[in-house]
Design a protein around this motif. Sequence first.
Motif, mmCIF file in Angstrom:
data_model
loop_
_atom_site.group_PDB
_atom_site.id
_atom_site.type_symbol
_atom_site.label_atom_id
_atom_site.label_comp_id
_atom_site.label_asym_id
_atom_site.label_seq_id
_atom_site.Cartn_x
_atom_site.Cartn_y
_atom_site.Cartn_z
ATOM 1 N N VAL A 30 0.841 -1.040 -0.094
ATOM 2 C CA VAL A 30 0.115 -0.031 0.090
ATOM 3 C C VAL A 30 0.934 1.110 0.066
ATOM 4 O O VAL A 30 1.783 1.333 1.014
ATOM 5 C CB VAL A 30 -1.060 -0.099 1.173
ATOM 6 N N GLY A 31 0.739 1.828 -1.084
ATOM 7 C CA GLY A 31 1.559 3.189 -1.131
ATOM 8 C C GLY A 31 0.530 4.317 -0.524
ATOM 9 O O GLY A 31 -0.713 4.233 -0.286
ATOM 10 N N GLY A 32 1.007 5.691 -0.203
ATOM 11 C CA GLY A 32 0.542 6.653 0.213
ATOM 12 C C GLY A 32 0.178 6.939 1.644
ATOM 13 O O GLY A 32 -0.550 7.796 2.283
ATOM 14 N N ALA A 33 0.607 5.925 2.494
ATOM 15 C CA ALA A 33 0.463 5.953 4.109
ATOM 16 C C ALA A 33 1.520 7.065 4.397
ATOM 17 O O ALA A 33 2.949 6.997 4.231
ATOM 18 C CB ALA A 33 0.688 4.723 4.719
ATOM 19 N N THR A 34 1.097 7.919 5.405
ATOM 20 C CA THR A 34 2.046 8.787 6.060
ATOM 21 C C THR A 34 2.441 8.597 7.462
ATOM 22 O O THR A 34 1.387 8.279 8.137
ATOM 23 C CB THR A 34 1.544 10.497 5.948
ATOM 24 N N TYR A 35 3.566 8.512 7.677
ATOM 25 C CA TYR A 35 4.124 8.189 8.985
ATOM 26 C C TYR A 35 4.908 9.247 9.681
ATOM 27 O O TYR A 35 5.585 9.808 8.768
ATOM 28 C CB TYR A 35 4.875 6.796 8.995
ATOM 29 N N ALA A 36 4.848 9.547 10.880
ATOM 30 C CA ALA A 36 5.698 10.547 11.722
ATOM 31 C C ALA A 36 6.477 9.821 12.498
ATOM 32 O O ALA A 36 6.319 8.763 13.115
ATOM 33 C CB ALA A 36 4.709 11.614 12.442
ATOM 34 N N ILE A 37 7.883 10.045 12.671
ATOM 35 C CA ILE A 37 8.794 9.828 13.593
ATOM 36 C C ILE A 37 8.936 10.895 14.684
ATOM 37 O O ILE A 37 9.116 11.971 14.456
ATOM 38 C CB ILE A 37 9.969 9.532 12.844
ATOM 39 N N TYR A 38 8.875 10.215 15.971
ATOM 40 C CA TYR A 38 8.912 10.912 16.986
ATOM 41 C C TYR A 38 10.167 10.858 18.127
ATOM 42 O O TYR A 38 10.248 9.716 18.220
ATOM 43 C CB TYR A 38 7.924 11.104 18.051
ATOM 44 N N ASN A 39 10.876 11.635 18.563
ATOM 45 C CA ASN A 39 11.755 11.285 19.531
ATOM 46 C C ASN A 39 11.281 11.178 20.878
ATOM 47 O O ASN A 39 9.897 11.145 21.184
ATOM 48 C CB ASN A 39 12.926 12.500 19.607
#
Length: 79
Positions: A30-39
């Motif tokens: 699946v393309g188009g999934a947005t992820y965020a990386i947090y510290n």
Amino acid sequence: MKQLLNTAKNNWVKGKIKLRKFDSKTNEQVGGATYAIYNQQGQELERLVTTATGYVESGYLRFGEYRVKEIIAPEGYDF
């Protein structure tokens, strides 16, 4: 006059976070999934969007603990 020479070396270990998104029912990528990386302090460091192959890779990060959260579902999907 005595000269002092000091050499410093950056020994920080770095790595990347690699993700691949699959549809749980069809097992298709699946393309188009947005992820965020947090510290560890909860600050967002980077956003990643999966490609058509469902794959995405972060930039280099210092060795440590991070939290990754899908923040925007791809078109046709929800949380």
